[in-house]
Every structure is written in structure tokens, then in C-alpha cells.
Design a protein around this motif. Structure first.
Motif, PDB file in Angstrom:
ATOM      1  N   LYS A 103       0.811  -1.215   0.000  1.00  0.00           N
ATOM      2  CA  LYS A 103       0.000   0.000   0.000  1.00  0.00           C
ATOM      3  C   LYS A 103       0.851   1.276   0.000  1.00  0.00           C
ATOM      4  O   LYS A 103       0.406   2.306  -0.472  1.00  0.00           O
ATOM      5  N   HIS A 104       2.070   1.222   0.567  1.00  0.00           N
ATOM      6  CA  HIS A 104       2.936   2.396   0.639  1.00  0.00           C
ATOM      7  C   HIS A 104       4.358   2.010   0.249  1.00  0.00           C
ATOM      8  O   HIS A 104       4.871   0.978   0.662  1.00  0.00           O
ATOM      9  N   PHE A 105       4.996   2.877  -0.533  1.00  0.00           N
ATOM     10  CA  PHE A 105       6.414   2.712  -0.850  1.00  0.00           C
ATOM     11  C   PHE A 105       7.178   3.775  -0.084  1.00  0.00           C
ATOM     12  O   PHE A 105       6.932   4.975  -0.244  1.00  0.00           O
ATOM     13  N   VAL A 106       8.103   3.340   0.775  1.00  0.00           N
ATOM     14  CA  VAL A 106       8.781   4.242   1.695  1.00  0.00           C
ATOM     15  C   VAL A 106      10.251   4.344   1.323  1.00  0.00           C
ATOM     16  O   VAL A 106      10.939   3.343   1.133  1.00  0.00           O
ATOM     17  N   LEU A 107      10.732   5.572   1.207  1.00  0.00           N
ATOM     18  CA  LEU A 107      12.104   5.824   0.789  1.00  0.00           C
ATOM     19  C   LEU A 107      13.064   5.716   1.974  1.00  0.00           C
ATOM     20  O   LEU A 107      12.683   5.939   3.129  1.00  0.00           O
ATOM     21  N   GLN A 108      14.313   5.401   1.683  1.00  0.00           N
ATOM     22  CA  GLN A 108      15.318   5.275   2.727  1.00  0.00           C
ATOM     23  C   GLN A 108      15.951   6.613   3.090  1.00  0.00           C
ATOM     24  O   GLN A 108      16.725   6.687   4.041  1.00  0.00           O
ATOM     25  N   THR A 109      15.683   7.651   2.348  1.00  0.00           N
ATOM     26  CA  THR A 109      16.316   8.942   2.571  1.00  0.00           C
ATOM     27  C   THR A 109      15.336  10.053   2.264  1.00  0.00           C
ATOM     28  O   THR A 109      14.348   9.846   1.563  1.00  0.00           O
ATOM     29  N   ARG A 110      15.619  11.241   2.782  1.00  0.00           N
ATOM     30  CA  ARG A 110      14.788  12.393   2.449  1.00  0.00           C
ATOM     31  C   ARG A 110      15.516  13.329   1.493  1.00  0.00           C
ATOM     32  O   ARG A 110      14.984  14.371   1.116  1.00  0.00           O
ATOM     33  N   ASN A 111      16.735  13.001   1.129  1.00  0.00           N
ATOM     34  CA  ASN A 111      17.557  13.877   0.295  1.00  0.00           C
ATOM     35  C   ASN A 111      17.568  13.435  -1.162  1.00  0.00           C
ATOM     36  O   ASN A 111      17.491  12.240  -1.461  1.00  0.00           O
ATOM     37  N   ASN A 112      17.682  14.392  -2.052  1.00  0.00           N
ATOM     38  CA  ASN A 112      17.851  14.138  -3.487  1.00  0.00           C
ATOM     39  C   ASN A 112      16.752  13.221  -4.029  1.00  0.00           C
ATOM     40  O   ASN A 112      17.008  12.155  -4.586  1.00  0.00           O
ATOM     41  N   LEU A 113      15.517  13.655  -3.871  1.00  0.00           N
ATOM     42  CA  LEU A 113      14.361  12.828  -4.245  1.00  0.00           C
ATOM     43  C   LEU A 113      13.776  13.220  -5.602  1.00  0.00           C
ATOM     44  O   LEU A 113      12.640  12.888  -5.897  1.00  0.00           O
ATOM     45  N   GLU A 114      14.554  13.916  -6.419  1.00  0.00           N
ATOM     46  CA  GLU A 114      14.030  14.362  -7.711  1.00  0.00           C
ATOM     47  C   GLU A 114      13.942  13.226  -8.722  1.00  0.00           C
ATOM     48  O   GLU A 114      13.142  13.279  -9.652  1.00  0.00           O
ATOM     49  N   MET A 115      14.770  12.191  -8.558  1.00  0.00           N
ATOM     50  CA  MET A 115      14.744  11.049  -9.479  1.00  0.00           C
ATOM     51  C   MET A 115      15.025   9.789  -8.679  1.00  0.00           C
ATOM     52  O   MET A 115      16.156   9.306  -8.593  1.00  0.00           O
ATOM     53  N   THR A 116      13.979   9.261  -8.055  1.00  0.00           N
ATOM     54  CA  THR A 116      14.089   8.082  -7.210  1.00  0.00           C
ATOM     55  C   THR A 116      14.206   6.813  -8.053  1.00  0.00           C
ATOM     56  O   THR A 116      14.013   6.846  -9.272  1.00  0.00           O
ATOM     57  N   ASP A 117      14.480   5.700  -7.392  1.00  0.00           N
ATOM     58  CA  ASP A 117      14.593   4.427  -8.120  1.00  0.00           C
ATOM     59  C   ASP A 117      13.318   4.093  -8.903  1.00  0.00           C
ATOM     60  O   ASP A 117      13.398   3.714 -10.084  1.00  0.00           O
ATOM     61  N   PRO A 118      12.123   4.176  -8.306  1.00  0.00           N
ATOM     62  CA  PRO A 118      10.913   3.904  -9.094  1.00  0.00           C
ATOM     63  C   PRO A 118      10.750   4.846 -10.279  1.00  0.00           C
ATOM     64  O   PRO A 118      10.276   4.434 -11.346  1.00  0.00           O
ATOM     65  N   GLU A 119      11.157   6.113 -10.109  1.00  0.00           N
ATOM     66  CA  GLU A 119      11.048   7.054 -11.223  1.00  0.00           C
ATOM     67  C   GLU A 119      12.043   6.705 -12.329  1.00  0.00           C
ATOM     68  O   GLU A 119      11.739   6.839 -13.515  1.00  0.00           O
TER      69      GLU A 119
END
Length: 833
Positions: A322-338
Motif C-alpha cells: 500500500k505504501h512505498f517508503v524511501l530510505q532517505t529524504r535527500n535528493n528525491l528528484e529522481m528516485t529508483d521507481p522514477e
């Protein structure tokens, strides 16, 4: 000019492009106002099968008649609105009934607005609001819309020590509808694979939001949570994917155009040297859109010429995603899913003209289904998600990507509020971003490759009508992931399996029969589970199920139904000391003998073998013990015996004249049904002796090749092996027990059932007859030969199953024979203990 015949929501200039405006689109607001819809645990899991299922429902809507190109665009303009964030009022505790505390303010919205208004416009058209139910509309919106929920959730200081946040929530005292976000253990996440799964969750862990600190703009840009939630993500076997980017890439490639940079720059001057004059629509829709965001935001925030790409994360649950949670709050402009979504969207968008040249009536759901499949791909085994890295190398030119990103970044700079002004060096930032992207994609996205995919996946598709009899004493958090696992592996969809959920107290409906994965998950929620009676009454269940199955058999007789899905009645029981007496056994016996194609199976939390053995056909395999706990990480292992038993039940071939009464001398004559098989796959069938017990020299099954296609068909049959195949390895079985014949591009193969029950004194002792149809595929699947409504993929090979002179023989009338059979079964049971 593309054909367009669709009932659209009345679109005026005032209504147009509302998903590109700076407020939540009116038709999406209920997703943020209705507490049942705000809670993601009441919505279906965010997986690629669910996404495809919802898109199929749109395609099947009688009021929607658009092609693939148009639908991709309509989905973006109707359901995608990137960057929606929650905004707590500055004065805590004060809310207004006239203000929705959500707005598209995250950085992804600015690129999204350019995309919908300038790059992929849609002539002011959207899908009607009643095209989908509210639950499915909100599910689709969340699966397509990229945003980061960086709200502080209260336990961030223990983010590395908490267990996985719970998949579903239990009822508590009233609180704000926005406060339904959980937390997880980052240290565990760091040990997961790159396929987007977390090891486990602990349903005892739960957290709430605390007050925010700092200014609102600071929170929006950096985020307060150490482990923010990324929206717009779907789970696939080949990593978590931003679905909106995939659809945007398809739309941008299908309606490709060169857009002047000056048109994107709000009329402002583009003050960067050597910028190309246009951008190609597919680039800002996918790769260069995210790369431009990274270059601009990181360049102004950090003042560094090095741009970081990629941010890993994991799912809250291995089964109930239901939720995908990132390991970091930094540099989120191009995440792995993106990254994955950009590459997939770019590849599919770049290929779409050639794909539609092969089959111009291809549906969007089919395109996604083929690309995210273990084998075959989109008219080529190379064009599938497991081959993503190689596809990126083939389709993406670093030089072209850098030029397109530089041009779009120059335009986006005039549209996006930044924390600084870039006065030079944008080209260096873009070069760094492109270089980081290529390096990260090759080295960090360790998704499952095609060789592993084929080795670990089945070469057959399930086709089962699964009836689950559910014991209400299970905890919802425990049993829901197990059911979700089963529905995924048997592939509940319009081309595969169906599911019906019944109450173990009386076989009353909990969820009505559906071929829609999304509809099932929308209906089976924690609240619905709590309404289920917690008792188990086997006698009542067998009696009422028999009535239900008899009605189904009579319906099949009236509709001349000759064959199709298998039927399995699965009991998922948590109650111990089940009452099994003579009345229970009698009802089970009648059910088994009057519904011969039904398979009764039990999966119980405690060992109930000695109590239930006389209720099933195969006492050694149809009763299983499952140990379900608070962790769903072990569910694939625990539920694998249940999965295997369901999958071993072959598709039905029947005499439709029998119905529920089995009138004597009701020969079938010649009947047939159409079926198809995917290249490289096998379809398994079974025939009950109730249709061939007494001899008829003309009784036979005929497999007729009805269309051209890739490779030959191999038809096998056996009386011993439930899933016969050519060159199969079967333990403790005579190698001559399977007979196979090859069927080339035309002709037929006949299988005689003459004297098939010779030597067997009762119907119950005569074994089933098992048949398989296997596609021996070549290395390519470049043609569209299966274009009817029953064809899941256009390259499937069609054939016809014909029956001749099937009879109707009912063992239920021989009660003394049945008692003799059960006595023999008892002796076998005793001596095998």
C-alpha cells in the motif's frame, strides 16, 4: 486524425486541464475528503496487475471507445495530478469546512503542469467521473501521481529501530483523516534486495503524526521525515515503478511532437547559451523531466556541480503493498521507481509506432501486460521489463539525452520556484545528472534479469474459479496477505481466474464472484472482515455450496458450456476441533459426487488431517496446515502447498447436457469450445469419469488448430499425471504413462476415451483423464493472430477443443457403493499413517 467516439465529461474552457491547476482537481477531491478513501488500506494494493485491471475496466466500459494513444493521454489528464501535499493549518487545531488541506505544491507538480498544458495537450477532454467507482478512481490516481509525503510522523528519531510499519490499521479513537501514515525500520530496508520488497512488518507497531517544526516551505522542499512516502509507485517483479511516468512516456511517444522551448518558458527569455530550440515530447515526459528537476533543485539547494540520482526504498508489506517508503529524504528528484518508470516509458513510447504497426488495435492494458510479463514481451522477447538495462543501452543516447535535458531544464527554470537563481553552469549540472543517471542505473538497479525470471516462473497460466470459505476468527492482518498472495499467483483477471469469498459459518457471500483483482481488494477490507461470523459450520457450508454449484451447473447446461476454468473450494480455517460427523460427511459426499469437477481443499491453522480426511478426494494432499503469523515475509513459503494444489487442478472439459441432474442417455454429440495458449506456455485440462464411465466406441476429444501462429502445438494425455507434458520429469511414474503428439500449423489430434474405465467397478475409483496443450514457441513472437475478445495477448495460438459422445453418469445414486469407497479409503488412510 485519430478516431474518437467517447462519452466525455462536459469540458469547457473553465473546466479544462483541471489536473494541471494549482488546486486539487474537483473530481479527485473525494480521494482527500472521504475518510475511507484517504486511508490507503481501504484501497487495492498498488501493483502492476491491479493497475492493468483498472485500465481494462476503462477499456471495457461501453461508454469509452478510444484507441491506445488516446487512452494514455486521457489517463494523464483525468487521474494524474503530481505533487499533491498535505498542509497543516498554521494555527494548530483550527480547520475550516471550506478548505481542503491538500494542494499540488511539491516540485513534481511544475513539470507535470507543463506536460499536460504544453507537451501532451488533450483538447480539453477527460474521462467521465462515473467511468470508475470512487475506490478504483482514487487507486488509479494514487498509482499515477508522483509526490513525496514528507510529513513528520512522530517516531523519526527511532526510524532505525522500529519494526516495519503495519500494513493495515485497527480502529482507534477519532483523529484527523490525514493522520493515516505509518513508519518502518530503515535498517531492515537496507538489507532488502533492489526489487522493492521489505522483509516483514510488525502489526503491533503504529505511530501518529506529531506537530511540524519549521516553516511550511522548508518542509515542502526538504521534508522532515527521515523515511518519507513516495506516491505514484506500483510493485512489479522487476522493481518498483512510477506508473505515471510509464503512461506519460507512452503518450509522449504515441503523439510525438517537437515543442519550442520558448513556448514552455512562460514567454520569458531563455538565458542559457547553446540551448536547442525544441524538445521532443517523450523526453520531458520521462527521462529529461526528472533529470532537469534534479539539476535545477540540487544546483540551487547545494551549490554543487555534482548531481545525485537515485533513492532506494521498499514496500510496507511483501503481499499487501500500500505504501512505498524511501530510505532517505535527500535528493528525491529522481528516485529508483522514477528511474524505472522513465526508462520503461521511454522505451515503450519510442517503440509504440512499430508496435502498432504490428497490431494497430492493441490495447494499452495489453501493452503493459506484455511488457511486465515473464516471457515473450511486446512482440519480441527483448522488449520486456526484465531486459530493462539492455533496453536502456539500446534506446537512450547520452548525447541526445543531455541536449534534451538541457533544453527542458532551461524552460523549467522559468516555471519552477527555486531556492536560488542559476546564473551559469546549467549545462554542467545537466551533464553531471545524465552521467549519474547512467552510472546509477547500471550499478544500483539490481532487478531480476530475464534468465532468472524464466527460471523461477511457471510456464502455465492459472485458470481457476476459486471459492474461498473464510473463517472469521482469523485476524484480518494475518489472513489478508495470505489471500492476496493466492490471488496474485492464480492471476485473478478477465482472462484467468475468478474469486468468490464465502463465510465459513453458512457459506453466505462476503465478496461476490469477480474476475477483477481491484474489485476484490476494494470489497474485502478490514471493516468487511469484522462483519464476518466467527463460527464454522461444515454441514451448512457443504449444503449451501452444493445448492450454489448445482445452480451453476444448470446455468452451464442452458448456455451450452463445454469447458473452461477449474473449480476449487478452499477452506481457510483458524478454528480448532472442527465438528465432522456423519451429517457433514454425507453433505460432502453428495457435493463431491454431484459436482465432479469441484476440488475441495482445506488449509487450517492446526493439523486437522485426522478430522477432515473423509471430506476430500485426495486425503493426503488436499488437507494442509498453514502457520500464519504477524509477519507476511514467510507467506510465499507457508502458502506454497496451497498454491500448488490449486494450480494442479486442470481446466474443465464437460458434457453440458448433464447439468446438476445427470439425466441418463444424455450424449453430448459433437460440442466444442475455443481456447488459446501463449507461446511457450501449457494449458492443462482434466475430464471427470462422470462423462465417460460407461463405454462408447466413438467417445473422444479432438484438439483442432484454428489459426496460424508461432511454432507447433504438443498435445499430451495421461491417466496418472495430472499435468502431462513432453519430456517431463516425474518421480515414481512410468515413463509410458504420458502420451504426446505434435500438431503443426493445421490439422487435429484425436484422443480416444474408448474403454477408459475398464477394470474400475465404480465411477469414484475410475481416474480422471488428463490432457495438456503445449506451445512449442520459436524465439520470436512478431505476429498478431489472436485478436478476439478471449485473447489475452495478440500472439497467442488459438485452437478448438471438441468432444464427441460424452455421457452423463452420476455416482451419487449408488449410496452403498459410496460407503464401500469411503471404507476402502479409510483402510488406505490407516495403513499409510
Amino acid at each position: 486524425m485519430y478516431r474518437l467516439a467517447i462519452v466525455l465529461l462536459a469540458a469547457t474552457g473553465a473546466y479544462a486541464q483541471l489536473t494541471a491547476q494549482t488546486s486539487v482537481a474537483p473530481e479527485l477531491r473525494e480521494c482527500y475528503m472521504d475518510s475511507n478513501l484517504v486511508n490507503r488500506n481501504n484501497l487495492p494494493p498498488t501493483t502492476i496487475p491491479v493497475l492493468i485491471d483498472i485500465i481494462r475496466q476503462i477499456e471495457d466500459n461501453p461508454n469509452v471507445n478510444v484507441d491506445l494513444r488516446q487512452l494514455a493521454v486521457l489517463l494523464l489528464h483525468t487521474y494524474r495530478q503530481d505533487g499533491i501535499e498535505f498542509h497543516r493549518p498554521e494555527t494548530l487545531g483550527i480547520t475550516s469546512a471550506n478548505v481542503l488541506p491538500y494542494a499540488p505544491t511539491f516540485h513534481s507538480f511544475h513539470r507535470h503542469r507543463l506536460l499536460l498544458t504544453r507537451i501532451i495537450p488533450n483538447n480539453l477532454q477527460v474521462l467521465a467521473n462515473n467511468t470508475l467507482s470512487s475506490a478504483l478512481k482514487c487507486s488509479l490516481h494514487h498509482m499515477l501521481s508522483t509526490t513525496v509525503d514528507a510529513r513528520l510522523r512522530g517516531d523519526e528519531n527511532t526510524c532505525n529501530t522500529l519494526s516495519q510499519y503495519r500494513t493495515m490499521r485497527t480502529a482507534r479513537e477519532a483523529r484527523h483523516i490525514s493522520e493515516d501514515v505509518e513508519i518502518l525500520d530503515l535498517s531492515r530496508m537496507s538489507n532488502t534486495d533492489q526489487n522493492g520488497q521489505i522483509n516483514e512488518y510488525n502489526p503491533n507497531d503504529d505511530v501518529e503524526y506529531s506537530n511540524y517544526g519549521g516553516g511550511r516551505s522548508e518542509r515542502q522542499l526538504l521534508g522532515d521525515s527521515q523515511c518519507p512516502i513516495l506516491g505514484g509507485v506500483v510493485k512489479t517483479q522487476w522493481g518498483a515503478v512510477s506508473a505515471g511516468h510509464v503512461i506519460a512516456g507512452i503518450a509522449g511517444g504515441a503523439q510525438s511532437q517537437q515543442v519550442p522551448v520558448i513556448d514552455l518558458a512562460k514567454g520569458s527569455a531563455v538565458n542559457y547559451p547553446n540551448v536547442q530550440q525544441t524538445v521532443t515530447s517523450i523526453f520531458p515526459a520521462t527521462l529529461s523531466g526528472d533529470l532537469a528537476e534534479a539539476a535545477l533543485i540540487q544546483g540551487t539547494d547545494r551549490g554543487s556541480s555534482q548531481v545525485s540520482i537515485g533513492a532506494a526504498g521498499g514496500w510496507n508489506s511483501t503481499q499487501a503493498t500500500k505504501h512505498f517508503v524511501l530510505q532517505t529524504r535527500n535528493n528525491l528528484e529522481m528516485t529508483d521507481p522514477e528511474i524505472r518508470g522513465d526508462v520503461d516509458g521511454f522505451v515503450l513510447g519510442s517503440s509504440i509506432s512499430a508496435i502498432l504497426g504490428t497490431y494497430n488495435s492493441l490495447k494499452l492494458s495489453q501493452l503493459l501486460d506484455m511488457y511486465y510479463s515473464p516471457r515473450n514481451g511486446v512482440f519480441s522477447p527483448d522488449l520486456r521489463a526484465c531486459n530493462r538495462i539492455e533496453l536502456a543501452r539500446t534506446y537512450i543516447s547520452d548525447q541526445t539525452l543531455a541536449a534534451e535535458t538541457y533544453a527542458f531544464a532551461a524552460a523549467l527554470d522559468t516555471n519552477m520556484p527555486l531556492r536560488g537563481t542559476i546564473t551559469g553552469g546549467l549545462d554542467q549540472l545537466v551533464t553531471s545528472a545524465v552521467s549519474s543517471f547512467q552510472s546509477y542505473m547500471t550499478s544500483n538497479l539490481n532487478d531480476m534479469n530475464c534468465i532468472t525470471t524464466e527460471t523461477t516462473s511457471n510456464d502455465f497460466r492459472s485458470a481457476t474459479n476459486l471459492y474461498i470459505v473464510l473463517d472469521g476468527s482469523w485476524q484480518y492482518l494475518t489472513i489478508y496477505p495470505a489471500i492476496s498472495f493466492l490471488l496474485d499467483v492464480i492471476e485473478v483477471n478477465k482472462f484467468g481466474s475468478s474469486v468468490t469469498l464465502l463465510n465459513a459459518a453458512d457459506a453466505s457471500l462476503v465478496v461476490n464472484t469477480t474476475f477483477s483483482l481491484a474489485e476484490f481488494h476494494s470489497a474485502y477490507t478490514a471493516a468487511r472482515h469484522q462483519s464476518i461470523l466467527t463460527s464454522v459450520n461444515l454441514e451448512t457450508v457443504f449444503t449451501n455450496v452444493r445448492t450454489m454449484m448445482h445452480a451453476q451447473l444448470d446455468h452451464e447446461r442452458n448456455s451450452n458450456y463445454v469447458g473452461g476454468n477449474s473449480t476449487v473450494l478452499l477452506f481457510l480455517l483458524n478454528t480448532g476441533n472442527l465438528q465432522n460427523n456423519e451429517r457433514v460427511w454425507e453433505q460432502a459426499r453428495i457435493l463431491n459426487e454431484t459436482v465432479p469437477d469441484l476440488r475441495i481443499q482445506f488449509a487450517t491453522s492446526t493439523n486437522q488431517h485426522d478430522n477432515l480426511w473423509n471430506l476430500v478426494r485426495n486425503m493426503h494432499d488436499d488437507i494442509m496446515t498453514i502457520s500464519l503469523g504477524s509477519s507476511d515475509n514467510s507467506i510465499p513459503l507457508v502458502m506454497s502447498p496451497v498454491r500448488d494444489r490449486i494450480q494442479q487442478v486442470g481446466r474443465r472439459i464437460i458434457n453440458p447436457n448433464c447439468g446438476s441432474t445427470y439425466p441418463p442417455d444424455s450424449q453430448s454429440g459433437t460440442r466444442q469450445f475455443d481456447d488459446n495458449v501463449e507461446p511457450g506456455y501449457i494449458n492443462f485440462y482434466s475430464i471427470s469419469p462422470n462423462y465417460f464411465y460407461q463405454n462408447n466406441d466413438n467417445r473422444r476429444v479432438r484438439i483442432v488448430r484454428s489459426s496460424s501462429g508461432t511454432g507447433s502445438l504438443v498435445v499430451c494425455h495421461s491417466r496418472v499425471v495430472t499435468q502431462p507434458r513432453q519430456n517431463g520429469t516425474i518421480v515414481n511414474v512410468d515413463e509410458n504413462s504420458v502420451t504426446c503428439q505434435t500438431l503443426a500449423s493445421n490439422g487435429n489430434i484425436e484422443i480416444s476415451l474408448r474403454n477408459a474405465c475398464d477394470g474400475y467397478s465404480t465411477i469414484n475409483s475410475c481416474p480422471f483423464f488428463y490432457i495438456s496443450v503445449q506451445s512449442v514457441a520459436t524465439t520470436t513472437t512478431t505476429s498478431a493472430v489472436c485478436t478476439g475478445a478471449r485473447c489475452r495477448f495478440p500472439y497467442n495460438i488459438q485452437y478448438q477443443v471438441q468432444i464427441e459422445e460424452f455421457g452423463c453418469f452420476n455416482g451419487a445414486s449408488g449410496v452403498s457403493v459410496s460407503f464401500a469407497f469411503i471404507a476402502i479409503a479409510f483402510l488406505v488412510h490407516v495403513f499409510r499413517l
